[in-house]
Design a protein around this motif. Structure first.
Motif, PDB file in Angstrom:
ATOM      1  N   VAL A 166       0.840  -1.204   0.000  1.00 36.68           N
ATOM      2  CA  VAL A 166       0.000   0.000   0.000  1.00 36.68           C
ATOM      3  C   VAL A 166       0.875   1.255   0.000  1.00 36.68           C
ATOM      4  N   GLY A 167       1.903   1.281   0.835  1.00 35.62           N
ATOM      5  CA  GLY A 167       2.792   2.442   0.883  1.00 35.62           C
ATOM      6  C   GLY A 167       3.499   2.676  -0.425  1.00 35.62           C
ATOM      7  N   PHE A 168       3.955   1.601  -1.034  1.00 36.87           N
ATOM      8  CA  PHE A 168       4.633   1.705  -2.328  1.00 36.87           C
ATOM      9  C   PHE A 168       3.694   2.241  -3.402  1.00 36.87           C
ATOM     10  N   MET A 169       2.490   1.671  -3.499  1.00 36.57           N
ATOM     11  CA  MET A 169       1.563   2.068  -4.557  1.00 36.57           C
ATOM     12  C   MET A 169       1.048   3.492  -4.333  1.00 36.57           C
ATOM     13  N   TYR A 170       0.911   3.906  -3.089  1.00 32.28           N
ATOM     14  CA  TYR A 170       0.456   5.275  -2.804  1.00 32.28           C
ATOM     15  C   TYR A 170       1.472   6.305  -3.284  1.00 32.28           C
ATOM     16  N   HIS A 171       2.748   6.010  -3.100  1.00 28.45           N
ATOM     17  CA  HIS A 171       3.800   6.974  -3.468  1.00 28.45           C
ATOM     18  C   HIS A 171       4.272   6.803  -4.911  1.00 28.45           C
ATOM     19  N   ALA A 172       3.820   5.748  -5.596  1.00 23.74           N
ATOM     20  CA  ALA A 172       4.290   5.508  -6.959  1.00 23.74           C
ATOM     21  C   ALA A 172       3.826   6.585  -7.931  1.00 23.74           C
ATOM     22  N   GLN A 173       2.550   6.988  -7.814  1.00 20.59           N
ATOM     23  CA  GLN A 173       2.001   7.928  -8.796  1.00 20.59           C
ATOM     24  C   GLN A 173       2.729   9.272  -8.812  1.00 20.59           C
ATOM     25  N   PRO A 174       2.937   9.944  -7.676  1.00 20.08           N
ATOM     26  CA  PRO A 174       3.686  11.211  -7.737  1.00 20.08           C
ATOM     27  C   PRO A 174       5.141  11.024  -8.151  1.00 20.08           C
ATOM     28  N   PHE A 175       5.733   9.873  -7.803  1.00 20.35           N
ATOM     29  CA  PHE A 175       7.107   9.604  -8.219  1.00 20.35           C
ATOM     30  C   PHE A 175       7.195   9.477  -9.736  1.00 20.35           C
ATOM     31  N   PHE A 176       6.391   8.611 -10.327  1.00 17.43           N
ATOM     32  CA  PHE A 176       6.428   8.435 -11.777  1.00 17.43           C
ATOM     33  C   PHE A 176       6.065   9.728 -12.499  1.00 17.43           C
ATOM     34  N   ARG A 177       5.098  10.466 -11.951  1.00 22.83           N
ATOM     35  CA  ARG A 177       4.682  11.720 -12.579  1.00 22.83           C
ATOM     36  C   ARG A 177       5.844  12.720 -12.643  1.00 22.83           C
ATOM     37  N   ASP A 178       6.520  12.944 -11.525  1.00 19.70           N
ATOM     38  CA  ASP A 178       7.547  13.991 -11.457  1.00 19.70           C
ATOM     39  C   ASP A 178       8.886  13.565 -12.018  1.00 19.70           C
ATOM     40  N   ASP A 215      -7.732  -4.399 -17.711  1.00 18.56           N
ATOM     41  CA  ASP A 215      -8.931  -4.775 -18.465  1.00 18.56           C
ATOM     42  C   ASP A 215     -10.078  -3.810 -18.180  1.00 18.56           C
ATOM     43  N   LEU A 216     -10.245  -3.431 -16.912  1.00 16.31           N
ATOM     44  CA  LEU A 216     -11.289  -2.470 -16.556  1.00 16.31           C
ATOM     45  C   LEU A 216     -11.030  -1.114 -17.193  1.00 16.31           C
ATOM     46  N   PHE A 217      -9.763  -0.714 -17.213  1.00 18.86           N
ATOM     47  CA  PHE A 217      -9.407   0.584 -17.795  1.00 18.86           C
ATOM     48  C   PHE A 217      -9.727   0.621 -19.281  1.00 18.86           C
ATOM     49  N   ASN A 218      -9.488  -0.482 -19.969  1.00 24.64           N
ATOM     50  CA  ASN A 218      -9.669  -0.525 -21.419  1.00 24.64           C
ATOM     51  C   ASN A 218     -11.082  -0.930 -21.841  1.00 24.64           C
ATOM     52  N   SER A 263      -5.757   4.675 -12.796  1.00 22.57           N
ATOM     53  CA  SER A 263      -4.474   5.320 -13.049  1.00 22.57           C
ATOM     54  C   SER A 263      -3.766   5.653 -11.743  1.00 22.57           C
ATOM     55  N   ARG A 264      -4.531   6.129 -10.748  1.00 20.99           N
ATOM     56  CA  ARG A 264      -3.946   6.472  -9.442  1.00 20.99           C
ATOM     57  C   ARG A 264      -3.436   5.226  -8.744  1.00 20.99           C
ATOM     58  N   ILE A 265      -4.203   4.145  -8.794  1.00 20.85           N
ATOM     59  CA  ILE A 265      -3.792   2.908  -8.121  1.00 20.85           C
ATOM     60  C   ILE A 265      -2.544   2.330  -8.779  1.00 20.85           C
ATOM     61  N   MET A 266      -2.527   2.300 -10.113  1.00 18.34           N
ATOM     62  CA  MET A 266      -1.385   1.722 -10.821  1.00 18.34           C
ATOM     63  C   MET A 266      -0.175   2.649 -10.801  1.00 18.34           C
ATOM     64  N   VAL A 322       0.591   5.177 -12.845  1.00 16.36           N
ATOM     65  CA  VAL A 322       1.146   5.614 -14.126  1.00 16.36           C
ATOM     66  C   VAL A 322       0.118   6.421 -14.906  1.00 16.36           C
ATOM     67  N   ASP A 323       0.611   7.107 -15.935  1.00 19.21           N
ATOM     68  CA  ASP A 323      -0.220   7.957 -16.768  1.00 19.21           C
ATOM     69  C   ASP A 323      -1.224   7.105 -17.558  1.00 19.21           C
ATOM     70  N   PRO A 324      -2.457   7.603 -17.727  1.00 18.15           N
ATOM     71  CA  PRO A 324      -3.463   6.826 -18.470  1.00 18.15           C
ATOM     72  C   PRO A 324      -3.020   6.408 -19.866  1.00 18.15           C
ATOM     73  N   LYS A 325      -2.215   7.224 -20.529  1.00 14.82           N
ATOM     74  CA  LYS A 325      -1.856   6.899 -21.914  1.00 14.82           C
ATOM     75  C   LYS A 325      -1.023   5.632 -22.029  1.00 14.82           C
ATOM     76  N   VAL A 326      -0.444   5.157 -20.924  1.00 17.05           N
ATOM     77  CA  VAL A 326       0.351   3.929 -20.998  1.00 17.05           C
ATOM     78  C   VAL A 326      -0.368   2.737 -20.371  1.00 17.05           C
ATOM     79  N   ILE A 327      -1.614   2.945 -19.927  1.00 15.89           N
ATOM     80  CA  ILE A 327      -2.414   1.814 -19.446  1.00 15.89           C
ATOM     81  C   ILE A 327      -3.224   1.220 -20.598  1.00 15.89           C
ATOM     82  N   ARG A 328      -3.533   2.040 -21.582  1.00 16.95           N
ATOM     83  CA  ARG A 328      -4.264   1.505 -22.732  1.00 16.95           C
ATOM     84  C   ARG A 328      -3.396   0.455 -23.444  1.00 16.95           C
ATOM     85  N   VAL A 329      -4.019  -0.421 -24.188  1.00 20.58           N
ATOM     86  CA  VAL A 329      -3.297  -1.468 -24.901  1.00 20.58           C
ATOM     87  C   VAL A 329      -2.428  -0.827 -25.990  1.00 20.58           C
TER      88      VAL A 329
END
Length: 321
Positions: A206-218, A264-267, A280-283, A285-292
């Protein structure tokens, strides 16, 4: 992959910071570019230390003696890369416009990521490590080097990229092992975790996934918007990640099923527009890289290819113009 030959290559291809010619004059940069480049190299120094810490964990978890030696050379590689990145930030800091420090999201993420890798199953840790290495090697390093377009950067990135190619080859080798019946049997033979151990692992995740989004973003996505505005290398890196996932999607473990369900839910045409932002927040990463990002033919070839062949294709993706 022949691990003995890989170890020989790791030892043979070591290099020193002093091998680089630091006397070259940096290319003239605008104020905005100088600030951006110095900050990116500063953050790169932290990313490389994070990679080194993760390889230390992998070394300690590895049961094969040769693999442990390989991971030890990777730790040395990443420490050297971090030092070079720090020196590059100083090299391009010609006008001293500001003081450069590691992005705070990177600092927070590092602690949580290393903690997660120590507590989670090795296959989960390897999946994230492989993702990070592909993003760094296929997308960020090459695009940053092209953006700087300077002899000093070209020298350093050539050697760093050579090291990273070895790292990716081993990442794919480990992915093959973690998708194997041998690993499944090893997991089954392990003592069942206590409730406390399970809770610690869940909290680490949980701690890792919570901090992943701002890390990958910045640290990844925002820099890539500047140095790779077409997104072609970013998309290529994530396509390689997705194709590797399709190669191993027969692995039926809870976390693998969880990530697959999220994508699968995202797509999905109905759930995607509604749940997309949350996914996107849970994973992280940016939405553009979750699409197939691949087509049916690419998926078919990936499923039929060996892991070594997929690794080679990923390395060839670094040569995209």
């Amino acid at each position: 992959m022949d691990v003995a030959r890989m170890l020989e290559m790791c030892r043979r291809d070591q290099w020193r910071i002093e091998d680089l010619d630091w006397s070259v004059t940096p290319r003239a940069l605008s104020r905005e570019d100088e600030i951006a480049v110095c900050q990116y190299f500063t953050d790169m120094s932290g990313i490389e230390l994070l990679a080194g810490a993760l390889f230390e964990v992998q070394r300690d978890q590895a049961r094969d003696a040769t693999l442990r030696k390989i991971f030890s050379t990777f730790v040395v590689d990443e420490e050297r890369h971090s030092r070079v990145a720090t020196l590059l930030a100083r090299h391009y800091d010609v006008h001293r416009y500001q003081r450069y420090e590691l992005n705070p999201h990177l600092v927070r993420f590092q602690k949580h990521f290393v903690n997660a890798v120590q507590h989670l199953a090795p296959d989960i840790a390897n999946a994230y490590i492989t993702t990070g290495e592909l993003l760094l090697d296929v997308a960020l390093l090459r695009s940053l080097d092209d953006y700087v377009d300077d002899e000093m950067s070209h020298q350093a990135m050539k050697l760093i990229n050579r090291d990273e190619s070895r790292h990716i080859a081993v990442d794919y080798h480990m992915s093959e092992y973690y998708a194997s019946p041998e690993y499944e049997a090893w997991l089954a033979s392990r003592p069942k975790k206590s409730v406390l151990e399970e809770a610690r692992a869940a909290w680490a995740l949980v701690g890792f996934m919570y901090h992943a989004q701002p890390f990958f973003r910045d640290v990844f996505f925002r820099p890539m918007e500047l140095v790779d505005p077409t997104n072609r290398r970013l998309i290529e890196a994530f396509k390689r990640i997705q194709l590797l996932g399709r190669k191993t999607d027969h692995v039926n473990r809870p976390f693998t099923r969880f990530l697959r369900a999220l994508q699968d839910l995202f797509n999905h045409p109905v759930s995607g527009p509604i749940l997309g932002p949350a996914i996107s927040r849970i994973m992280g990463v940016d939405p553009k890289v979750i699409r197939v990002l691949y087509d049916e033919e690419e998926e078919r070839r990936a499923r039929a290819a060996s892991f070594d062949a997929l690794a080679q294709e990923a390395l060839e993706a670094k040569t995209l113009s």
